[in-house]
Design a protein around this motif. Structure first.
Motif, PDB file in Angstrom:
ATOM      1  N   ALA A   1      10.387  47.335  69.994  1.00 24.35           N
ATOM      2  CA  ALA A   1      11.467  46.534  70.593  1.00 24.35           C
ATOM      3  C   ALA A   1      11.461  45.104  70.539  1.00 24.35           C
ATOM      4  O   ALA A   1      12.275  44.430  70.546  1.00 24.35           O
ATOM      5  CB  ALA A   1      11.747  47.075  72.020  1.00 24.35           C
ATOM      6  N   PHE A   2      10.276  44.788  70.386  1.00 26.13           N
ATOM      7  CA  PHE A   2       9.948  43.119  70.250  1.00 26.13           C
ATOM      8  C   PHE A   2      10.004  42.606  68.813  1.00 26.13           C
ATOM      9  O   PHE A   2       9.697  41.591  68.626  1.00 26.13           O
ATOM     10  CB  PHE A   2       8.598  42.776  71.053  1.00 26.13           C
ATOM     11  N   TRP A   3      10.049  43.622  67.915  1.00 27.40           N
ATOM     12  CA  TRP A   3      10.145  43.095  66.471  1.00 27.40           C
ATOM     13  C   TRP A   3      11.473  42.703  66.038  1.00 27.40           C
ATOM     14  O   TRP A   3      12.341  42.565  66.772  1.00 27.40           O
ATOM     15  CB  TRP A   3       9.761  44.435  65.567  1.00 27.40           C
ATOM     16  N   GLN A   4      11.764  42.580  64.680  1.00 28.45           N
ATOM     17  CA  GLN A   4      13.087  42.173  64.273  1.00 28.45           C
ATOM     18  C   GLN A   4      13.352  43.173  62.872  1.00 28.45           C
ATOM     19  O   GLN A   4      12.351  43.847  62.572  1.00 28.45           O
ATOM     20  CB  GLN A   4      13.026  40.828  63.859  1.00 28.45           C
ATOM     21  N   ILE A   5      14.563  43.101  62.794  1.00 30.16           N
ATOM     22  CA  ILE A   5      14.797  43.869  61.429  1.00 30.16           C
ATOM     23  C   ILE A   5      15.305  42.715  60.238  1.00 30.16           C
ATOM     24  O   ILE A   5      15.854  42.001  60.494  1.00 30.16           O
ATOM     25  CB  ILE A   5      16.247  44.902  61.579  1.00 30.16           C
ATOM     26  N   ILE A   6      14.710  43.133  59.141  1.00 28.12           N
ATOM     27  CA  ILE A   6      14.809  42.177  57.984  1.00 28.12           C
ATOM     28  C   ILE A   6      15.506  43.086  57.065  1.00 28.12           C
ATOM     29  O   ILE A   6      15.125  44.259  56.663  1.00 28.12           O
ATOM     30  CB  ILE A   6      13.638  41.537  57.407  1.00 28.12           C
ATOM     31  N   TYR A   7      16.206  42.449  56.080  1.00 24.88           N
ATOM     32  CA  TYR A   7      17.284  43.072  54.941  1.00 24.88           C
ATOM     33  C   TYR A   7      16.728  42.522  53.767  1.00 24.88           C
ATOM     34  O   TYR A   7      16.535  41.143  53.731  1.00 24.88           O
ATOM     35  CB  TYR A   7      18.929  43.117  55.347  1.00 24.88           C
ATOM     36  N   ASP A   8      17.048  42.922  52.523  1.00 23.36           N
ATOM     37  CA  ASP A   8      17.061  42.572  51.225  1.00 23.36           C
ATOM     38  C   ASP A   8      18.071  42.570  50.571  1.00 23.36           C
ATOM     39  O   ASP A   8      18.784  43.832  50.360  1.00 23.36           O
ATOM     40  CB  ASP A   8      15.731  43.400  50.564  1.00 23.36           C
ATOM     41  N   ASP A   9      18.881  41.450  50.274  1.00 17.22           N
ATOM     42  CA  ASP A   9      20.116  41.500  49.888  1.00 17.22           C
ATOM     43  C   ASP A   9      20.133  42.304  48.350  1.00 17.22           C
ATOM     44  O   ASP A   9      21.168  42.839  47.873  1.00 17.22           O
ATOM     45  CB  ASP A   9      20.679  40.242  49.602  1.00 17.22           C
ATOM     46  N   LYS A  10      18.991  42.299  47.546  1.00 17.34           N
ATOM     47  CA  LYS A  10      19.065  42.900  46.357  1.00 17.34           C
ATOM     48  C   LYS A  10      18.686  44.448  46.413  1.00 17.34           C
ATOM     49  O   LYS A  10      19.068  45.103  45.466  1.00 17.34           O
ATOM     50  CB  LYS A  10      17.921  42.281  45.468  1.00 17.34           C
ATOM     51  N   LYS A  11      18.550  44.928  47.758  1.00 15.89           N
ATOM     52  CA  LYS A  11      18.462  46.488  47.697  1.00 15.89           C
ATOM     53  C   LYS A  11      19.346  46.800  48.606  1.00 15.89           C
ATOM     54  O   LYS A  11      19.689  46.418  50.048  1.00 15.89           O
ATOM     55  CB  LYS A  11      16.983  46.829  48.124  1.00 15.89           C
TER      56      LYS A  11
ATOM     57  N   ASP B   1      21.235  49.314  51.287  1.00 16.46           N
ATOM     58  CA  ASP B   1      20.920  50.509  52.034  1.00 16.46           C
ATOM     59  C   ASP B   1      19.310  50.474  52.429  1.00 16.46           C
ATOM     60  O   ASP B   1      18.654  51.404  52.286  1.00 16.46           O
ATOM     61  CB  ASP B   1      21.599  51.884  51.573  1.00 16.46           C
ATOM     62  N   TYR B   2      18.709  49.228  52.509  1.00 17.17           N
ATOM     63  CA  TYR B   2      17.470  48.902  52.962  1.00 17.17           C
ATOM     64  C   TYR B   2      16.836  48.080  54.058  1.00 17.17           C
ATOM     65  O   TYR B   2      17.801  46.874  54.139  1.00 17.17           O
ATOM     66  CB  TYR B   2      16.810  48.650  51.723  1.00 17.17           C
ATOM     67  N   GLY B   3      16.259  48.357  54.869  1.00 17.74           N
ATOM     68  CA  GLY B   3      15.704  47.407  55.703  1.00 17.74           C
ATOM     69  C   GLY B   3      14.246  47.781  56.173  1.00 17.74           C
ATOM     70  O   GLY B   3      13.749  48.766  56.068  1.00 17.74           O
ATOM     71  N   GLN B   4      13.703  46.933  56.805  1.00 19.31           N
ATOM     72  CA  GLN B   4      12.449  46.789  57.582  1.00 19.31           C
ATOM     73  C   GLN B   4      12.335  46.418  58.997  1.00 19.31           C
ATOM     74  O   GLN B   4      12.945  45.495  59.283  1.00 19.31           O
ATOM     75  CB  GLN B   4      11.361  46.192  56.490  1.00 19.31           C
ATOM     76  N   LEU B   5      11.458  46.907  59.450  1.00 20.46           N
ATOM     77  CA  LEU B   5      11.094  46.657  60.806  1.00 20.46           C
ATOM     78  C   LEU B   5       9.774  45.594  60.747  1.00 20.46           C
ATOM     79  O   LEU B   5       8.825  46.120  60.165  1.00 20.46           O
ATOM     80  CB  LEU B   5      10.701  47.556  61.710  1.00 20.46           C
ATOM     81  N   LYS B   6       9.711  44.512  61.220  1.00 19.77           N
ATOM     82  CA  LYS B   6       8.750  43.485  61.070  1.00 19.77           C
ATOM     83  C   LYS B   6       8.297  42.837  62.411  1.00 19.77           C
ATOM     84  O   LYS B   6       9.439  42.562  63.207  1.00 19.77           O
ATOM     85  CB  LYS B   6       9.199  42.237  59.980  1.00 19.77           C
ATOM     86  N   GLU B   7       6.895  42.848  62.789  1.00 17.65           N
ATOM     87  CA  GLU B   7       6.611  42.029  64.037  1.00 17.65           C
ATOM     88  C   GLU B   7       7.355  40.747  64.024  1.00 17.65           C
ATOM     89  O   GLU B   7       7.355  40.151  63.216  1.00 17.65           O
ATOM     90  CB  GLU B   7       4.989  42.179  63.982  1.00 17.65           C
ATOM     91  N   SER B   8       7.734  40.439  65.193  1.00 17.49           N
ATOM     92  CA  SER B   8       8.334  39.136  65.458  1.00 17.49           C
ATOM     93  C   SER B   8       7.305  38.012  66.007  1.00 17.49           C
ATOM     94  O   SER B   8       6.672  38.610  66.925  1.00 17.49           O
ATOM     95  CB  SER B   8       9.642  39.206  66.393  1.00 17.49           C
ATOM     96  N   ILE B   9       7.520  36.854  65.558  1.00 15.55           N
ATOM     97  CA  ILE B   9       6.580  35.864  66.329  1.00 15.55           C
ATOM     98  C   ILE B   9       7.424  35.172  67.544  1.00 15.55           C
ATOM     99  O   ILE B   9       6.617  34.442  68.196  1.00 15.55           O
ATOM    100  CB  ILE B   9       6.103  34.581  65.225  1.00 15.55           C
ATOM    101  N   SER B  10       8.667  35.490  67.522  1.00 20.69           N
ATOM    102  CA  SER B  10       9.298  34.975  68.792  1.00 20.69           C
ATOM    103  C   SER B  10       8.987  35.551  69.761  1.00 20.69           C
ATOM    104  O   SER B  10       8.255  36.454  70.037  1.00 20.69           O
ATOM    105  CB  SER B  10      10.902  34.999  68.506  1.00 20.69           C
ATOM    106  N   ASP B  11       9.127  34.822  71.176  1.00 20.48           N
ATOM    107  CA  ASP B  11       8.798  35.389  72.446  1.00 20.48           C
ATOM    108  C   ASP B  11       9.881  36.574  73.022  1.00 20.48           C
ATOM    109  O   ASP B  11      10.719  36.586  72.021  1.00 20.48           O
ATOM    110  CB  ASP B  11       8.721  34.310  73.569  1.00 20.48           C
TER     111      ASP B  11
ATOM    112  N   MET C   1       2.428  43.593  59.960  1.00 19.53           N
ATOM    113  CA  MET C   1       2.907  45.259  59.674  1.00 19.53           C
ATOM    114  C   MET C   1       4.331  45.195  59.477  1.00 19.53           C
ATOM    115  O   MET C   1       5.033  44.711  60.214  1.00 19.53           O
ATOM    116  CB  MET C   1       2.518  46.075  60.774  1.00 19.53           C
ATOM    117  N   LEU C   2       4.667  46.052  58.410  1.00 17.50           N
ATOM    118  CA  LEU C   2       6.198  46.285  58.182  1.00 17.50           C
ATOM    119  C   LEU C   2       6.249  47.657  57.977  1.00 17.50           C
ATOM    120  O   LEU C   2       5.549  48.292  57.888  1.00 17.50           O
ATOM    121  CB  LEU C   2       6.331  45.687  56.617  1.00 17.50           C
TER     122      LEU C   2
END
Length: 391
Positions: free
Chosen positions: A45-55, A57-67, A1-2
């Motif tokens: 709070a357990f997720w991570q933020i990912i960014y897209d260098d091509k966009k 002022d944009y970012g997404q919260l993404k479910e993290s697979i880390s502990d 989920m994003l």
């Protein structure tokens, strides 16, 4: 989920908000309760933020697979008394597991528990793109209440719907709080800086500055006074303009509810002619702030600002250049319940910022009394001059 971040999330500084609470009693290990609480009430709070260098002022919260181990850590210092941390300079409170800049692998939220001989330090931090100060302190307040009662039904649910921050249909104002031009300064080496810490009550400061206007807030006067005195110390030429950025919570104005979890933090900008900072009284300058903030802290202005962000063609920066510049930035946390956060045996003896150096940023914290505590970061020579004026 994003989940897309809001426009207002990604234009905030990419940094950790970090604060330490100091208690003169021992708190049981909080790792398991914290993980349980977050999974129930703030799972992202357990997720991570990912960014897209091509966009920009944009970012997404993404479910993290880390502990989740990075969220909590602990240190034992049984040979140290809590009185040391209650009385020491904030520059000695180096108890944080992460620096002020989050990385792609550091957590969105963390707690570092320091157990000393006769007390406990709780060093919390949160990624600013995850939520603003209001969301951060509300989360900690909710956690402390849950620790005392262990009743999930009494925790007020957060609203995570970032689509609530909707842009308007058009840009209706000149938004001086934003710019597409990065601030570039040319220095061979970083100058030394210092953070001065000073306390005032409202009445004490109003008497000192001879404030007579009845409609002014404590914040109006603090911003006007420090803008004037620091700009004079910096010896800014009289024909120039000083821009001041002030962080403001827009939840009420936008009508999205106080339980909104994300960044509903808007920087209101004020522009002062230096000639006015030299000649006008603090009372007059504070009235200017009071009038202008009422014009900008409206739903119409903020939705227009979100439209400006939506239509930006490149990376957006804040329109004030406080760090090693001529401008200033203010963040006021004095209305937040920092000193009401109780983990079972009483409220904290001290709440403080992490050690650090900065220039042009003023943070206003509450205290255990009716005073506020000012953290004023300046270049060393300017800090030395301001200290003389305080004395």
């Amino acid at each position: 989920m994003l989940q897309d971040l809001s426009l207002n999330d990604v234009v905030m500084p990419k940094c950790y908000t970090r604060v330490v609470w100091i208690y003169n009693y021992k708190i049981d290990d909080l790792e398991k309760p914290l993980i349980e609480f977050l999974k129930q009430h703030c799972p992202t709070a357990f997720w991570q933020i990912i960014y897209d260098d091509k966009k920009p002022d944009y970012g997404q919260l993404k479910e993290s697979i880390s502990d989740s181990n990075k969220i909590f850590s602990r240190t034992e210092k049984s040979d140290i008394s809590i009185s040391h941390y209650i009385n020491c300079s904030f520059q000695e409170l180096d108890v944080f597991p992460y620096s002020h800049m989050p990385t792609d692998t550091s957590p969105l939220f963390f707690l570092h528990q320091v157990n000393v001989h006769d007390g406990t330090l709780l060093a919390f931090g949160i990624h600013h793109h995850f939520t603003d100060g209001y969301g951060f302190f509300t989360l900690i307040d909710q956690f402390s209440k849950w620790i005392c009662h262990r009743d999930h039904s009494k925790v007020i649910p957060f609203n995570y719907d970032r689509s609530l921050l909707k842009p308007g249909t058009e840009i209706r104002y000149e938004h001086i709080e934003y710019t597409l031009t990065p601030f570039i300064f040319y220095i061979k080496e970083m100058p030394s800086m210092e953070v001065l810490v000073k306390r005032y009550t409202k009445q004490e400061l109003f008497n000192k500055l001879k404030i007579t206007s009845m409609n002014l807030s404590f914040n109006d006067v603090l911003v006007a006074w420090l803008t004037q005195v620091i700009s004079r110390i910096r010896q800014i030429p009289s024909n120039e303009t000083v821009t001041v950025g002030m962080a403001s919570n827009g939840r009420n104005e936008l009508g999205i509810g106080l339980n909104y979890f994300g960044n509903c933090n808007f920087f209101v900008c004020f522009q002062f002619k230096m000639i006015d900072l030299l000649n006008k009284s603090v009372d007059e300058l504070a009235n200017q702030i009071n009038a202008e903030k009422k014009q900008r802290m409206t739903k119409d202005y903020m939705t227009s600002g979100l439209t400006w962000l939506e239509q930006a063609s490149s990376t957006v920066y804040h329109g004030f250049h406080a760090f090693l510049g001529k401008d200033l930035a203010f963040t006021n946390w004095s209305s937040f319940p920092l000193y009401q956060i109780d983990f079972g045996q009483g409220t904290p003896r001290r709440v403080a910022l992490p050690p650090g150096e900065w220039d042009g940023l003023i943070l206003i914290l509450p205290t255990e009394t009716n005073e506020v505590e000012l953290y004023i970061g300046l270049k060393q020579d300017h800090a030395d001059e301001l200290r003389k004026q305080f004395e």
